[in-house]
Design an enzyme around this catalytic site. Sequence first.
Site, PDB file in Angstrom:
ATOM      1  N   ARG A   1      45.032  41.619  39.853  1.00 53.60           N
ATOM      2  CA  ARG A   1      44.540  41.172  41.148  1.00 53.60           C
ATOM      3  C   ARG A   1      45.629  41.024  42.211  1.00 53.60           C
ATOM      4  O   ARG A   1      45.358  40.660  43.327  1.00 53.60           O
ATOM      5  CB  ARG A   1      43.742  39.889  40.981  1.00 53.60           C
ATOM      6  CG  ARG A   1      42.391  40.047  41.612  1.00 53.60           C
ATOM      7  CD  ARG A   1      41.465  38.991  41.144  1.00 53.60           C
ATOM      8  NE  ARG A   1      41.162  38.069  42.209  1.00 53.60           N
ATOM      9  CZ  ARG A   1      41.736  36.902  42.357  1.00 53.60           C
ATOM     10  NH1 ARG A   1      42.651  36.474  41.526  1.00 53.60           N
ATOM     11  NH2 ARG A   1      41.390  36.132  43.346  1.00 53.60           N
TER      12      ARG A   1
ATOM     13  N   CYS B   1      32.451  41.166  35.696  1.00 49.39           N
ATOM     14  CA  CYS B   1      31.728  40.252  34.804  1.00 49.39           C
ATOM     15  C   CYS B   1      32.128  38.791  35.031  1.00 49.39           C
ATOM     16  O   CYS B   1      33.042  38.484  35.787  1.00 49.39           O
ATOM     17  CB  CYS B   1      31.981  40.648  33.356  1.00 49.39           C
ATOM     18  SG  CYS B   1      33.685  40.347  32.827  1.00 49.39           S
TER      19      CYS B   1
ATOM     20  N   ALA C   1      35.705  37.942  34.241  1.00 52.14           N
ATOM     21  CA  ALA C   1      36.618  38.380  35.305  1.00 52.14           C
ATOM     22  C   ALA C   1      36.686  37.327  36.413  1.00 52.14           C
ATOM     23  O   ALA C   1      37.761  37.022  36.939  1.00 52.14           O
ATOM     24  CB  ALA C   1      36.178  39.721  35.883  1.00 52.14           C
TER      25      ALA C   1
ATOM     26  N   HIS D   1      33.272  31.983  38.551  1.00 48.78           N
ATOM     27  CA  HIS D   1      33.906  31.041  39.484  1.00 48.78           C
ATOM     28  C   HIS D   1      33.402  29.635  39.197  1.00 48.78           C
ATOM     29  O   HIS D   1      34.166  28.682  39.130  1.00 48.78           O
ATOM     30  CB  HIS D   1      33.546  31.355  40.933  1.00 48.78           C
ATOM     31  CG  HIS D   1      33.848  32.744  41.387  1.00 48.78           C
ATOM     32  ND1 HIS D   1      33.139  33.359  42.383  1.00 48.78           N
ATOM     33  CD2 HIS D   1      34.789  33.637  40.985  1.00 48.78           C
ATOM     34  CE1 HIS D   1      33.626  34.568  42.594  1.00 48.78           C
ATOM     35  NE2 HIS D   1      34.622  34.766  41.754  1.00 48.78           N
TER      36      HIS D   1
HETATM   37 FE1  CFM Z   1      36.331  35.006  47.367  1.00 41.64          FE
HETATM   38 FE2  CFM Z   1      36.129  37.409  47.727  1.00 41.64          FE
HETATM   39 FE3  CFM Z   1      36.069  36.381  45.270  1.00 41.64          FE
HETATM   40 FE4  CFM Z   1      38.351  36.334  46.693  1.00 41.64          FE
HETATM   41 FE5  CFM Z   1      39.138  38.657  45.467  1.00 41.64          FE
HETATM   42 FE6  CFM Z   1      36.934  39.685  46.540  1.00 41.64          FE
HETATM   43 FE7  CFM Z   1      36.826  38.745  44.097  1.00 41.64          FE
HETATM   44 MO1  CFM Z   1      38.143  40.908  44.618  1.00 41.64          MO
HETATM   45  S1  CFM Z   1      37.601  36.236  48.645  1.00 41.64           S
HETATM   46  S2  CFM Z   1      37.424  34.838  45.495  1.00 41.64           S
HETATM   47  S3  CFM Z   1      40.360  37.006  46.230  1.00 41.64           S
HETATM   48  S4  CFM Z   1      34.654  36.263  46.824  1.00 41.64           S
HETATM   49  S5  CFM Z   1      38.955  40.367  46.612  1.00 41.64           S
HETATM   50  S6  CFM Z   1      35.736  39.346  48.439  1.00 41.64           S
HETATM   51  S7  CFM Z   1      35.938  40.430  44.875  1.00 41.64           S
HETATM   52  S8  CFM Z   1      38.774  39.043  43.452  1.00 41.64           S
HETATM   53  S9  CFM Z   1      35.717  37.166  43.227  1.00 41.64           S
HETATM   54  C1  HCA Z   2      37.310  41.377  39.947  1.00 40.41           C
HETATM   55  C2  HCA Z   2      38.652  41.506  40.614  1.00 40.41           C
HETATM   56  C3  HCA Z   2      38.634  42.352  41.849  1.00 40.41           C
HETATM   57  C4  HCA Z   2      38.474  43.828  41.542  1.00 40.41           C
HETATM   58  C5  HCA Z   2      38.929  44.672  42.672  1.00 40.41           C
HETATM   59  C6  HCA Z   2      38.499  46.094  42.751  1.00 40.41           C
HETATM   60  C7  HCA Z   2      39.960  42.108  42.585  1.00 40.41           C
HETATM   61  O1  HCA Z   2      36.279  41.435  40.604  1.00 40.41           O
HETATM   62  O2  HCA Z   2      37.300  41.182  38.757  1.00 40.41           O
HETATM   63  O3  HCA Z   2      37.410  46.465  42.323  1.00 40.41           O
HETATM   64  O4  HCA Z   2      39.283  46.837  43.326  1.00 40.41           O
HETATM   65  O5  HCA Z   2      39.943  41.724  43.725  1.00 40.41           O
HETATM   66  O6  HCA Z   2      40.998  42.338  41.982  1.00 40.41           O
HETATM   67  O7  HCA Z   2      37.596  41.927  42.705  1.00 40.41           O
END
Ligand code: CFM
Ligand code: HCA
Length: 534
Positions: free
Chosen positions: A88, A54, A57, A187
């Site tokens: 995370r 969401c 998150a 973000h």
């Molecule tokens: Fe960029 Fe990502 Fe993301 Fe990320 Fe992550 Fe991710 Fe994420 Mo999980 S590089 S910031 S550190 S888009 S692993 S592929 S999904 S938390 S929002």
């Molecule tokens: C998020 C965090 C997450 C979840 C990872 C997963 C992460 O999207 O809120 O589903 O294993 O990297 O911790 O992407």
Amino acid sequence: PTDVKEDILSKYPPKVARKRAKQIMINEATGSDSPPEILANVRTIPGIITMRGCTYAGCKGVIMGPTRDIVNITHGPIGCGFYSWLTRRNQTDPGPDGANYMPYCFSTDMQDQDIIFGGEKKLAAAIQEAYDLLHPKGICVFATCPVGLIGDDIHAVSRKMKEKFGDCNVFAFSCEGYKGVSQSAGHHIANNQVFTHLVGEEQKEQDGEFKINLLGEYNIGGDGFEIDRIFKKCGITCLSTFSGNSSYDQFARAHHADLNLVMCHRSINYVADMMETKYGIPWFKVNFISAKSAAKSLRKIGEYFGNQKLIDRIEEVIAEEMKDVEAALAAHKPHTQGKTAMLFVGGSRAHHYQDLFTELGMKTLSAGYEFAHRDDYEGRRVIPELVPDADSRNIEEIEVSADPELYNPRKSPEQIKAMEDSGFEFKDYDGMNEQMGNGTIVIDDLNQYEAEKLVELYKPDIFCAGIKEKYSIQKNGVPMLQLHSYDYGGPFAGFKGAINFYKTVDRLVSSKVWSYTEAPWQKSPELTGTFVWE
Ligand code: CFM
Ligand code: HCA
């Protein structure tokens, strides 16, 4: 592959199939002048078991989570705070006496009566308590779904407390879970507020040569530590990382850098644009995932600064690091060569990690993002074509102009033009589709059913995704690697990270153990069900 698409869609009701058809693509982007469009950054169809998270998150967990000395208070029922607490696996190094509040979970723990009578008083009390206990430099407040529904004014409460304290920056985020279609909206909300309330606060000039910021690197599994090690070795000064291993002061001083490097463009590209407009700092895209990509990114930094000493040092570092990388490849590639992979990760890893698989001689059969936008698939050039919808309009766009005192273009328009004419790319990134090659399968916002279907049809040698996908993939007899948390291993970035990755993947694809697994429904077929659409 066309049959595969038909096969996947055939199980859906007609309306669902029509929508999913635009998000499942048999790739034809390579070498094409008019590559096909993909539907992305739209609502998930209700009832589908999506991989997404969401908006809260994305804001609280992803962007603000890794900053150690800001107290992050979740205003809401306890579940949101609890489930975003340390999940995370971003690491931090506060040094011998630095503040670190990351191990704590701060929440207003809203109850029924707060929902009925309002939670603002409770929030003010929580901010006061955090201030009295810890005296942090900053306190951030995050709205969860019920807060938006009942209309608590978290911004007014934060402003009032900031004025009251005088020495603590308090600001809030309207990042209710439902605010956007995914984490991506979170973000944007986070970055806008950090840019508005924090970046640019520190007026003191910063020491160091070749000053950069690294945007979009979150220090998962220590990736940021490895990148910092490489920067230091090259003599590059990283003033601030957004936001892996970061601190309040790093954000505050970021505008003193002479270059912004963008790693995860999905989560932060607009901050690079805003900093260029306000302060005159140019940016370009880098990638430190895979040894070759890391080397390429370092060389580009050398070229940007145009300093021979730096350029020579970078070459020395690459030569030295590549010795170990090549030795590791010689050991692992014979086991991985020709094997196949699938990658479904949030926004940029599904693309970046393909470079590591390429180094291992492996082919990516299918990949996609949970919440990326069309530019992540098709390249930055499609941004002007993107049509805002009701959901994207929900996310505030902030107006930025040149700062009357602090704007200082690090390179003149003529210098930029001359560099661009000689092939240097600023402000750009390629999409994933073109790199993947024609005939591969690109899927946006993959769901549980489609993940299992892909595994059943292709039996890839490895499947990469997150925790929600992990066990069903393994039960289908295929090795699974989490590319969010690295299965609590890592780092995978930079040169040492690449070596780590080769070793991890070799172990997974060479192991026979998964092919021996028998899922409960294989033993007892009465457990399988078929959904019949009337
Ligand atoms: Fe960029 Fe990502 Fe993301 Fe990320 Fe992550 Fe991710 Fe994420 Mo999980 S590089 S910031 S550190 S888009 S692993 S592929 S999904 S938390 S929002
Ligand atoms: C998020 C965090 C997450 C979840 C990872 C997963 C992460 O999207 O809120 O589903 O294993 O990297 O911790 O992407």
